[in-house]
Design a protein around this motif. Structure first.
Motif, PDB file in Angstrom:
ATOM      1  N   GLU A  12      70.180-109.598 -10.492  1.00  0.00           N
ATOM      2  CA  GLU A  12      70.524-108.238 -10.071  1.00  0.00           C
ATOM      3  C   GLU A  12      70.952-107.406 -11.267  1.00  0.00           C
ATOM      4  O   GLU A  12      71.481-107.944 -12.242  1.00  0.00           O
ATOM      5  CB  GLU A  12      71.683-108.294  -9.072  1.00  0.00           C
ATOM      6  CG  GLU A  12      71.407-109.145  -7.849  1.00  0.00           C
ATOM      7  CD  GLU A  12      70.648-108.379  -6.788  1.00  0.00           C
ATOM      8  OE1 GLU A  12      69.536-108.829  -6.450  1.00  0.00           O
ATOM      9  OE2 GLU A  12      71.154-107.361  -6.312  1.00  0.00           O
ATOM     10  N   ASP A  58      64.146 -96.951  -2.509  1.00  0.00           N
ATOM     11  CA  ASP A  58      64.094 -98.387  -2.163  1.00  0.00           C
ATOM     12  C   ASP A  58      62.689 -98.903  -2.512  1.00  0.00           C
ATOM     13  O   ASP A  58      62.114 -99.692  -1.792  1.00  0.00           O
ATOM     14  CB  ASP A  58      64.385 -98.504  -0.654  1.00  0.00           C
ATOM     15  CG  ASP A  58      64.228 -99.900  -0.116  1.00  0.00           C
ATOM     16  OD1 ASP A  58      64.608-100.845  -0.827  1.00  0.00           O
ATOM     17  OD2 ASP A  58      63.709-100.049   1.011  1.00  0.00           O
ATOM     18  N   GLY A 107      70.454-103.005  -8.550  1.00  0.00           N
ATOM     19  CA  GLY A 107      69.757-103.780  -7.523  1.00  0.00           C
ATOM     20  C   GLY A 107      68.903-104.912  -8.027  1.00  0.00           C
ATOM     21  O   GLY A 107      69.184-105.510  -9.071  1.00  0.00           O
ATOM     22  N   HIS A 153      67.416 -99.801  -6.808  1.00  0.00           N
ATOM     23  CA  HIS A 153      67.744 -98.602  -6.047  1.00  0.00           C
ATOM     24  C   HIS A 153      68.224 -97.549  -7.043  1.00  0.00           C
ATOM     25  O   HIS A 153      69.140 -97.804  -7.829  1.00  0.00           O
ATOM     26  CB  HIS A 153      68.861 -98.873  -5.050  1.00  0.00           C
ATOM     27  CG  HIS A 153      68.521 -99.940  -4.046  1.00  0.00           C
ATOM     28  ND1 HIS A 153      67.563 -99.764  -3.084  1.00  0.00           N
ATOM     29  CD2 HIS A 153      69.003-101.194  -3.862  1.00  0.00           C
ATOM     30  CE1 HIS A 153      67.476-100.865  -2.348  1.00  0.00           C
ATOM     31  NE2 HIS A 153      68.337-101.752  -2.806  1.00  0.00           N
TER      32      HIS A 153
END
Ligand SMILES: Cc1cc2nc3c(=O)[nH]c(=O)nc-3n(C[C@H](O)[C@H](O)[C@H](O)COP(=O)(O)OP(=O)(O)OC[C@H]3O[C@@H](n4cnc5c(N)ncnc54)[C@H](O)[C@@H]3O)c2cc1C
Length: 494
Positions: free
Chosen positions: A275, A370, A400, A408
């Motif tokens: 991430e 997204d 993200g 994102h």
């Protein structure tokens, strides 16, 4: 079956986390059995009622918000079975759609099993996560929800029950499915005739693939083809130990090199989650966590499964890779026990809270993407996002699932002018992502908020393919109208 229509009972069903404010409904049904659900839907051709299915309201796309339709709440269908071992490394658990994901995870973990899908928000209903094919950080290793579902019980829009076991109903060589149902009769329909993007995550529109399983058409169809009432979830043994860490970098090229190393199939470090937090995300986090280094350009959070025997070796391999990419090793955060991992978890989850708090003072809504692109196109998109936001002087964050080339971007407007500018930029982002072979949604789905943009991805032909299947399974157009396919599309082309 309970039915409520007073304003106090209805109010909560007019919201999710999308900020869509136009919801209204005559009332909410609370089925307690699958039979209740079936009875409710059987009556629709005669009484002209339409229904919107409600999970627990954590969705981000307005999918559960009714625009005049009745609501079916799944909250009373909340039974969780017991894990049943099929072998030493495989088990299943049967759950009803309204069971909370967090409760299911806790229960299976207490018996030494593990349900990998983890869409960050644990307060969602399991049925919604299947209807939306939800995914999260661990999808880097484990894939989205669909990979972990072996059976679903669906109540179709005319009230038929369809018990679908994975592998039992496959598309034939022409892509056709054939169903023989007590109420709807014989149905034959072809899988959608379009190609899905080559991203490692994709959650926009009906699933389609050569030789596909019918179960995969329903998973991710956002409640437009049927109500998921029950499911069998596939479980694997609970990992014995986890290494979690947050690794800071001073230089963005080093950070990207680190990601490449982590994703290299030859790499002995095999994370289940990779991430990203950009510099601006870290800036927000620093307001609560002063230990965040001010000279960092970004950080990578990673999680790796290990065992007590191999932990030391895995840590050595990880440190070696961090050093080789000039990571800020001394400032980085290693979390090896449960308490420390809980603190790191809290750190990650503090970001949306801090940002939402900041936003509430500006009284504007954020504009968030997204989208995902194929791996080789990711840096171009990342650069495009940053350059566009810098040019306009926006406050923004990027964070993200970078392991899946899916981050994102949140633009955080300080006034109406910035909000409107951000909205128009969103269309440019879609065009860019599609030109790079990407997807409009990698995990949150389309719902009502993004239905108008889906045509840019699939064009008229692709949307018509979805309309064809929707009308075959839902000929009276009663279920989740306006989700995924714009309502105008269904009406105009009738
Ligand atoms: C802080 C935060 C983080 C999040 N992170 C992630 C993430 O990492 N990954 C991710 O994928 N999502 C994420 N989400 C989005 C959200 O949690 C998921 O989309 C989740 O699946 C929604 O569950 P819900 O029960 O709240 O559904 P709702 O919002 O109530 O409904 C969502 C949709 O599912 C349909 N639906 C609900 N139940 C059924 C059913 N039984 N049958 C058919 N259709 C049904 C509804 O009609 C609606 O269209 C996040 C949300 C928040 C607030």
């Amino acid at each position: 079956m309970i039915y409520k229509h007073d304003q106090a009972s209805i109010q909560g069903f007019l919201e999710d986390t999308s900020n869509l404010k136009t919801g209204h409904t005559p009332g909410v049904f609370f089925p307690e059995t699958t039979g209740d659900l079936s009875e409710l839907l059987k009556g629709t051709p005669n009484d002209y009622r339409r229904f919107t299915i409600a999970g627990n309201g954590t969705g981000t796309t307005g999918g559960r918000i009714p625009l005049g339709d009745y609501v079916i709440s799944m909250q009373k269908l909340d039974r969780i079975g017991e894990p049943v071992a099929l072998s030493s490394d495989k088990a299943i658990i049967t759950v009803q759609a309204g069971a909370l994901l967090g409760d299911i995870q806790t229960k299976v973990e207490q018996s030494g099993w593990f349900y990998p899908p983890d869409p960050t928000e644990k307060l969602c209903f399991i049925g919604s996560t299947i209807a939306n094919n939800s995914s999260g950080a661990r999808s880097f290793k484990y894939g989205p929800t669909r990979k972990h579902i072996s059976r679903i019980l669906v109540v179709l829009p005319q009230g038929d029950l369809l018990d679908l076991r994975r592998g039992a109903c496959m598309a034939d060589e022409h892509g056709m499915f054939h169903l023989s149902l007590p109420i709807a009769g014989s149905l034959a329909f072809q899988r959608p005739q379009y190609t899905m993007p080559e991203t490692s995550k994709h959650n926009a529109g009906y699933f389609s693939e050569e030789g596909m399983d019918l179960i995969d058409l329903f998973i991710g169809s956002e409640g437009t083809l049927g109500v998921i009432a029950e499911a069998d979830l596939m479980l694997i043994p609970l990992p014995m130990a986890i290494i979690s860490c947050l690794v800071y970098f001073r230089n963005i090229d080093d950070l990207f090199r680190f990601i490449r190393l982590l994703k290299d199939p030859q790499n002995p470090v095999t994370p289940r989650a990779i991430e990203f937090f950009d510099q601006h995300s870290l800036g927000f986090l620093a307001s609560k966590y002063p230990e965040v280094p001010s000279d960092s350009c970004g950080a990578i959070f990673l999680e790796q499964e290990t065992t007590p025997e191999s932990e030391e070796q895995d840590l050595d391999a990880l440190f070696e890779r961090m050093e080789s990419c000039n990571a800020m090793t001394d400032e980085s955060w290693m979390a090896l026990d449960r308490d420390e991992q809980a603190r790191l978890h809290e750190f990650r989850h503090a970001l949306p809270l801090i940002v939402n708090d900041w936003l509430s003072r500006q009284q504007e809504s954020k504009i968030s993407t997204d989208m995902a692109v194929p791996e080789e196109a990711f840096r171009e998109l990342f650069h495009f996002y940053r350059k566009s936001c810098e040019q306009h002087g926006f406050v923004y964050i990027i964070f993200g699932h970078i392991g899946n080339s899916h981050v994102h971007l949140n633009i955080l407007p300080r006034n109406r002018v910035e909000f409107l500018l951000g909205k128009s930029l969103y269309r440019e982002f879609i065009a860019k992502v599609l030109s790079l072979g990407g997807t409009l949604s990698a995990e949150h789905g389309i719902g009502k908020l993004k239905a108008e943009y889906l045509v840019e991805m699939y064009h008229d032909h692709g949307i018509q393919e979805m309309v064809r299947i929707k009308k075959c399974l839902d000929p009276f157009l009663v279920l989740n109208i306006g989700n995924l396919i714009s309502a105008a599309y269904l009406v105009e082309k009738e």
